[in-house]
Write an enzyme that holds these catalytic residues in place. Sequence first.
Site, PDB file in Angstrom:
ATOM      1  N   GLY A 132      -1.741   0.194   7.727  1.00 58.34           N
ATOM      2  CA  GLY A 132      -2.021   1.397   8.867  1.00 58.34           C
ATOM      3  C   GLY A 132      -0.913   2.724   9.225  1.00 58.34           C
ATOM      4  N   SER A 160       1.976  -3.952   4.626  1.00 68.24           N
ATOM      5  CA  SER A 160       2.102  -2.263   5.073  1.00 68.24           C
ATOM      6  C   SER A 160       3.371  -1.920   6.180  1.00 68.24           C
ATOM      7  CB  SER A 160       0.579  -1.772   4.397  1.00 68.24           C
ATOM      8  OG  SER A 160       1.497  -0.250   4.491  1.00 68.24           O
ATOM      9  N   TRP A 161       2.251  -0.721   6.749  1.00 71.03           N
ATOM     10  CA  TRP A 161       2.414  -0.611   8.418  1.00 71.03           C
ATOM     11  C   TRP A 161       2.949  -1.942   9.533  1.00 71.03           C
ATOM     12  CZ3 TRP A 161       5.172   1.291  11.839  1.00 71.03           C
ATOM     13  CH2 TRP A 161       4.764   0.971  13.345  1.00 71.03           C
ATOM     14  N   ASP A 190       4.109  -0.683  -6.868  1.00 67.46           N
ATOM     15  CA  ASP A 190       4.025  -0.410  -4.972  1.00 67.46           C
ATOM     16  C   ASP A 190       5.299   0.804  -4.824  1.00 67.46           C
ATOM     17  OD1 ASP A 190       4.345   0.421  -2.659  1.00 67.46           O
ATOM     18  OD2 ASP A 190       4.201  -1.575  -2.487  1.00 67.46           O
ATOM     19  N   HIS A 226       0.217  -1.127  -4.154  1.00 65.87           N
ATOM     20  CA  HIS A 226       0.566  -1.076  -2.438  1.00 65.87           C
ATOM     21  C   HIS A 226      -0.851  -1.968  -1.782  1.00 65.87           C
ATOM     22  CE1 HIS A 226       2.318  -0.529   0.981  1.00 65.87           C
ATOM     23  NE2 HIS A 226       0.991  -0.019   1.695  1.00 65.87           N
TER      24      HIS A 226
END
Length: 326
Positions: free
Chosen positions: A42, A114-115, A271, A299
């Site tokens: 996120g 990711s985050w 990505d 990604h």
Amino acid sequence: MGLYPEIEPYDSGMLDVGDGKRVHWEVCGNPHGKPALMLHGGPGSGCDAAFRRYCDPAAYRIVLLDQRGCGRSTPHAGAYDTDMSVNTTAHLLADLELLRRHLGIERWLVWGVSWGSVLGLRYAQTHPWAVSELILAAVGTGSNAEVALLTRGLGRIFPEAFERFLAELPEGERDGNLAAAYNRLIESSDPVVRARAARSWTDWETATIPAPPRSVARFAGPLFRTGFARTVTHYWGNDHFLGAGNHEGVVLRDAHLLGGIPSTLVQGSLDFGNLLGTVWRLHHAWPGSELVVVDEVGHTMGAPGVVDALVAATDRYARRRPAPGR
């Protein structure tokens, strides 16, 4: 190889982390297995059942949590009256430590996407005694350069979508940090303005998926869409709460603090973060880290080649016993 079979949690709860926030957590797999913490992306995505399936349930005690304001945690960021001032990286790091102590875990493998990779990296840099290994996918470091690329920079690759993205902003807000500008709209007291801005933000994220099909089913729900866009722009518009004015980012700067933590980084060759060389720079600044590049993948944590690499890493680390003090 693929994912492990679907399983259900054997324990779950709502952890009171203060500030009027309650964080949802669950545990599945082997109660006596090696602890593994799964960190979603996120920021603001939340976990789903797929996160339970990257670790061997016979070998791991698998811990999932929904970070503040998302998933099953309360209050949800999609509600206008939810206080976002107490949703920062420092708060999330403190929540991880509170959960670790609540579950009686000394050290855990940290898995992030990711985050979640940014959060996992910073957690390991500030709490190295609590991290036995790191497995990270779709890797980012939370730098201002990454935010600039994923907003304004990709406009050269997706010019038509970028024109629509900019058009939602007042003319005077189209320079500078676009995430911060969008966050101001999403924090508007006018629900119509909030809804339009959240939709425009998620339309942009969808348009920048590097290969068809360009669709994200979860963006169809207004609560998720608003909470996600609000949380992402809150973090991206505030240097990920990692320190202002650092173009390259503190996570990459402090990569040397990760030395000695066994790690696997899994990255798709498509990505867009690769345009900045982020994961390569992190890998070369982090002695002993392993980098696995999966061809023709963007990604994501869900493409077959990425799944295989991630499961192979958890299988390998399941057999590893960390040395005393690490």
